[in-house]
Design a protein around this motif. Structure first.
Motif: not given
Lengths: 354, 315
Positions: A106-110, A41-45, A126-128, A250-252
């Motif tokens: 903290r999963p999927d953090g940016l 998810k992080v890679n894609a974001a 932020v967390g995705v 589209s990200m939440d």
């Protein structure tokens, strides 16, 4: 720190001058760093954000051990995370970072990191939670490097310190370049940032209370980032009707840790250059030398003159013979109570003159 | 005449471009940013999220586009260019403000006298050749006297007077003067040391150079107004002395070297500066990095392939 050496040839001198501080700055270059573990998810974001940020971005495609909020841990080579960020910023002449990291806690953090003078200014993590990438939405994409229109929706972007910071960082990330003109036919896409409905706890509390109390991150509303391409339809007048088509990503996002800027550093960073002299004369600067003048449509110089408020109480009218004399004193004393000070004052003056 | 039909057909053909909101939408045209400060409607948010977000974004984009299309424009080959106002949102700078260049001596003088700066053209009109020639550089006008085939020599000139050399020397002197002035300006910009400090510095240098001959300057030519130097003595110790005296002199020297006030050899300030961690790790692990060192210490078998070099940012 990097050594500063005198340039030996013209090319390296040009390269050094390109990095020198400018009065009107270039857009911030962002370095995309992967932490020790990044999920799908992080890679894609990060890939999608990079597609929007191009060409002002640098990708570190290998993993780096980095924990921007934890400055106590030291890597094997004796560097802290913050010193690494500072080093990369100097080396690459970049003033922004996007760090992707996925941990169990903290999963999927940016993490967005902003720099000032190659030092860390502020950070926001932020967390995705939800992600639909640009490649999953099969529609036309915008031209790479095209300037987006930014849209923020919620009253919290004006009141809540966390969201004010997020807005500032996102404007800096996508659009932080001062330009003097834009081609109206080239407005291609919109990036919309909106929030979920404001919870009652944030609605009731005053802004100062929010800043003081240690807030509960779960009460903060979700951030929805959406990308759309625009279509301009004829509307019968000059302004076209705008229609949007989803483009992605589209990200939440949910807000997590953050670091406020150091007040002293923030003050330094917010310094503005002095307005040029010709701008002052045309009335753009605050220190307008020619106040209250403007050019009207016909090119005539028009001025406004301010006349101070007139004090009519001190107006000296024509004195008539009949009104003078001792009779005044008697008159004043008789109705002095109901009219107060001003009448008394007048009476005193009259007495002196008599 | 009834125009209601016409109006209705027009309304059907074109959709409205107006955006009605409780709180008017804030537009920052300089950053192409629009902020909708109305609270989010919970019902439509829960009913259909994507539709709700898209309609919000559409309204915002419509308001921004309306603001942009109302700006004054200039024409360009790609279409009209809207002249953007200055942004109202203030963002922090990425680098400090550039420092203003300190004015040169001439610039300060010109400012005091009110002399306007004018840029000299690189080319100059040559009356004889009837064309524009370079002011300097290749075939420059400033070298004209050196290349012309005949030159007028003054009456009182020496027999070996070389007019070409004289012209060239004059030009070179001008270049040297300019360079000297540039260096002086640079030095002034670097740091303005006071006149007293510079005077002291020169006197110290002079004293050192005067005392640097074997006779400590006793036989040097005296200049007019030169002061006699104080405290310069030439004293020879006898070549043979008693053992006691020699020992005393040596001990005095040693104690002087050891004293804090006149340390001859400075030690590094603190422990942490002495140890170069990166270098030590590299040395101890024979260049394989700290991770490998840790694995070896733990007794595990060392994997090959991934070297633990970190810190430089692997791209």
């Amino acid at each position: 720190m990097l050594r500063t050496v005198k340039p030996k040839n013209a090319r390296s001198k040009r390269a050094r001058d390109a990095r020198a501080p400018k009065e009107i700055e270039d857009p911030r270059t962002a370095i995309f760093v992967r932490g020790s573990h990044t999920g799908e998810k992080v890679n894609a974001a990060m890939r999608d954000l990079m597609a929007l940020k191009r060409p002002n971005c640098i990708s570190f495609s290998k993993k780096n051990v980095i924990h921007p909020f934890d400055n106590t841990s030291v890597t094997e080579a004796g560097h802290t995370s913050q010193s690494s960020l500072e080093f990369w910023s100097t080396k690459n002449d970049a003033s922004m970072f996007l760090i992707g990291q996925s941990t169990k806690k903290r999963p999927d953090g940016l993490t967005f990191v902003r720099m000032y003078d190659n030092r860390i200014l502020d950070m926001c993590e932020v967390g995705v939670t939800g992600l639909v990438g640009m490649d999953q939405i099969k529609t036309k994409k915008c031209t790479p490097g095209n300037k987006p229109l930014l849209h923020f929706a919620s009253e919290l972007f004006d009141t809540h310190p966390r969201f004010i910071q997020l807005k500032s960082i996102l404007i800096d990330f996508f659009n932080g370049e001062v330009i003097d003109s834009i081609c109206l036919a080239g407005l291609e896409h919109v990036i919309s940032v909106s929030l979920s409905p404001t919870p009652a706890s944030l609605n009731n509390a005053s802004t100062s209370a929010i800043a003081e109390t240690k807030e509960d991150l779960s009460t903060l509303p979700t951030v929805h980032i959406r990308g759309y391409t625009t279509r301009f339809l004829a509307s019968g007048n000059r302004v076209p009707r705008v229609e949007l088509t989803p483009m992605g990503p589209s990200m939440d996002l949910t807000l997590r840790r953050h670091q406020e800027p150091d007040p002293e550093m923030w003050k330094q960073a917010m310094k503005r250059p002095k307005v040029a002299k010709k701008d002052i004369e045309s009335g753009l600067g605050r220190k307008n030398k020619r106040k209250n003048t403007e050019l009207d449509e016909m090119g005539d110089l028009r001025g406004r003159v301010h006349v101070g408020k007139q004090d009519l109480s001190k107006l000296v009218g024509k004195k008539m013979k009949g009104l003078r004399g001792g009779a005044v004193d008697v008159d004043m004393e008789s109705d002095g109570d109901d009219d107060g000070d001003r009448e008394d004052d007048q009476g005193a003056r009259k007495k002196r003159k008599v | 005449m009834d125009v209601s039909n016409l109006l209705a057909s027009h309304a059907a053909k074109y959709q409205t471009t107006d955006v009605d909101k409780e709180t008017p939408i804030e537009v920052d045209a300089g950053f192409l940013t629009v902020t909708d400060l109305n609270p989010i409607d919970e019902e439509s948010y829960k009913a259909n999220l994507e539709e709700h977000l898209q309609s919000l974004a559409r309204d915002g984009a419509q308001a921004l586009v309306a603001a942009l299309f109302k700006l004054p424009t200039t024409q360009s080959p790609d279409g009209p260019l809207a002249q953007l106002p200055k942004p109202t949102t203030t963002l922090p700078r990425a680098k400090p403000l550039p420092k203003p260049k300190p004015p040169t001596k001439w610039e300060r003088f010109a400012a005091a006298k009110g002399i306007q700066k004018k840029v000299r053209d690189r080319k100059e009109w040559d009356e004889e050749r009837q064309e524009w020639v370079n002011r300097w550089g290749r075939d420059g006008k400033n070298k004209q006297k050196e290349v012309q085939w005949i030159t007028e020599v003054p009456l009182n000139a020496d027999a070996d007077f070389d007019p070409v050399k004289a012209a060239r020397d004059e030009r070179k002197a001008r270049v040297a003067k300019n360079e000297r002035q540039r260096l002086q300006n640079e030095a002034r910009a670097q740091g303005s040391t006071s006149r007293e400090e510079r005077k002291q510095d020169i006197e110290r240098t002079l004293a050192t150079s005067r005392g640097s001959t074997a006779s400590m300057g006793r036989f040097d030519r005296k200049l007019e107004g030169e002061k006699k130097m104080k405290g310069v003595k030439r004293k020879f110790e006898p070549t043979e002395r008693s053992l006691d005296q020699e020992k005393q002199a040596s001990l005095a020297l040693l104690s002087k070297m050891d004293s804090d006030s006149k340390k001859m050899r400075r030690e590094p300030a603190s422990e942490e500066n002495v140890l170069n961690v990166r270098k030590a790790v590299r040395f101890a692990s024979k260049g394989r990095g700290g991770l490998a060192l840790g694995r070896d210490a733990a007794g595990g078998k060392s994997r090959s392939g991934r070297g633990g070099r970190g810190g430089k940012g692997r791209r």
